[in-house]
Scaffold this motif. Structure first.
Motif, short mmCIF file in Angstrom:
data_model
loop_
_atom_site.label_atom_id
_atom_site.label_comp_id
_atom_site.label_asym_id
_atom_site.label_seq_id
_atom_site.Cartn_x
_atom_site.Cartn_y
_atom_site.Cartn_z
N PRO B 104 0.86 -1.27 0.07
CA PRO B 104 -0.21 0.05 0.00
C PRO B 104 0.83 1.32 0.04
CG PRO B 104 -0.90 -1.65 1.56
CD PRO B 104 0.43 -2.12 1.18
N ASN B 157 -2.74 1.19 4.61
CA ASN B 157 -2.15 -0.24 5.03
C ASN B 157 -2.75 -0.94 6.41
OD1 ASN B 157 -0.72 -2.48 4.98
ND2 ASN B 157 1.08 -1.68 6.08
N ILE B 158 -2.88 0.00 7.36
CA ILE B 158 -3.73 0.05 8.47
C ILE B 158 -4.88 -0.54 8.50
CG2 ILE B 158 -4.41 0.65 10.96
CD1 ILE B 158 -1.58 2.23 11.02
N LEU B 159 -5.79 0.37 7.45
CA LEU B 159 -7.07 0.23 7.29
C LEU B 159 -7.43 -1.14 6.56
CD1 LEU B 159 -10.02 1.91 7.08
CD2 LEU B 159 -9.02 2.75 4.71
N LYS B 161 -5.74 -3.82 6.51
CA LYS B 161 -5.42 -5.01 7.56
C LYS B 161 -6.69 -5.09 8.53
CE LYS B 161 -0.57 -5.63 7.92
NZ LYS B 161 0.69 -4.79 8.50
N ASN B 162 -7.23 -4.03 8.74
CA ASN B 162 -8.57 -3.97 9.67
C ASN B 162 -9.68 -4.49 8.96
OD1 ASN B 162 -7.90 -2.90 12.56
ND2 ASN B 162 -6.68 -1.73 11.45
N LYS B 166 -11.77 -8.52 9.44
CA LYS B 166 -12.96 -8.76 9.86
C LYS B 166 -13.72 -9.90 9.22
CE LYS B 166 -14.88 -4.39 11.83
NZ LYS B 166 -16.14 -3.52 11.34
#
Lengths: 137, 166
Positions: B104, B157-159, B161-162, B166
């Motif tokens: 990303p 990147n964090i978004l 992965k999160n 889910k």
């Protein structure tokens, strides 16, 4: 996307970076920083100093050559200094010394009205700005 | 296109419009300097749901935000549209040609670079028409774009992965 999730992700921030990411980042930083430095060097001849006495052209000098010249005005000599691509008036016979208080400029103009000396910094395009050597009188 | 995709694009576009409009209210030190945080949504959409969805989200975002802000069809809109489309296209092409090469962050950097390049090109064609002025601004713009691109890439990147977790 809960806050706890974001915190969990934060611990390994650089994990998501591939080798190509890092190389691309390094390349972009190097190119743009060297570009910033190079661009300034690439256009030094773009500007020059034009000094007028009584509305007539007295001197035309490149801004990138350091020089100190005494310009004969109607009341005496106005001393113009060009240094590090900036211009200032260091001495002038005028009463207010407004021109001296103007300090260094790299664009625009300084005018010493009582002595009728005006210093302009021009940005001239093309090859017209070949330096005319100044001969101080 | 399935109804789930439509729902997703609508939701992502809504996020992107909200971010884009909010960003427009933020004061910036340089008038034309933008953080490009709305690109995070485009980036996440591209990685998770593919190029077509990402392009749709970008187009919806640019057009609707400009209507809300009041710049629709103005010079800012033209810059925004060309910047957004070419940045999404560049990220999409890179992602489909080399899916594993860039993460990303790299994609975000490519997006930022093409966004700036497109805007410089449009600015040159429509407004400035002085190659010198454009060249002087270019390195600064690319440097700022690289900085914001990296930050956006990390957040994206964090978004991603999160959402994947889910």
């Amino acid at each position: 996307m809960r806050l706890s999730g974001i915190r969990r992700g934060k611990k390994k921030l650089t994990d998501g970076m591939t080798l190509a990411d890092r190389l691309l980042l390094a390349a972009l930083v190097i190119i743009s920083v060297s570009g910033l430095i190079f661009i300034k060097e690439a256009f030094p001849q773009g500007t020059d100093v034009r000094i007028e006495v009584n509305g007539k052209l007295a001197y035309k000098l490149p801004l990138n050559n350091n020089a100190i010249i005494a310009v004969k005005g109607i009341d005496g000599d106005t001393v113009v200094e060009i240094k590090n691509r900036k211009v200032r008036i260091t001495e002038s016979p005028c009463p207010n010394k407004i021109c001296i208080h103007n300090g260094w400029i790299d664009r625009g103009a300084i005018a010493c009205l009582p002595n009728r000396v005006t210093v302009f910094v021009d940005s001239s395009e093309g090859k017209e700005n070949k330096a005319i050597d100044a001969i101080t009188g | 296109m399935q109804s789930q995709d439509k729902y997703r694009i609508a939701l992502l576009s809504a996020y992107a419009i909200a971010i884009h409009s909010f960003e427009n209210l933020l004061p910036t030190p340089i008038p034309w300097f933008r953080l490009g945080i709305a690109n995070i949504i485009t980036l996440a959409t591209l990685v998770l749901y593919g190029f077509r969805s990402a392009m749709m989200v970008t187009l919806i975002r640019v057009i609707l935000s400009s209507i809300f802000i009041g710049t629709f069809l103005g010079p800012g809109f033209i810059m925004s549209l060309f910047g957004g489309v070419s940045s999404t296209a560049a990220m999409g092409i890179t992602f489909s040609l080399f899916p594993r090469l860039f993460g990303p962050v790299g994609l975000s950097l490519i997006g930022a670079l093409f966004h700036n390049a497109a805007q410089l090109f449009i600015a040159y064609l429509l407004f400035v028409q002085q190659i010198k002025a454009v060249l002087i601004v270019a390195p600064l713009l690319i440097l700022l774009g690289t900085i914001t691109g990296v930050v956006n890439g990390f957040i994206g990147n964090i978004l991603i992965k999160n959402i994947e977790d889910k």
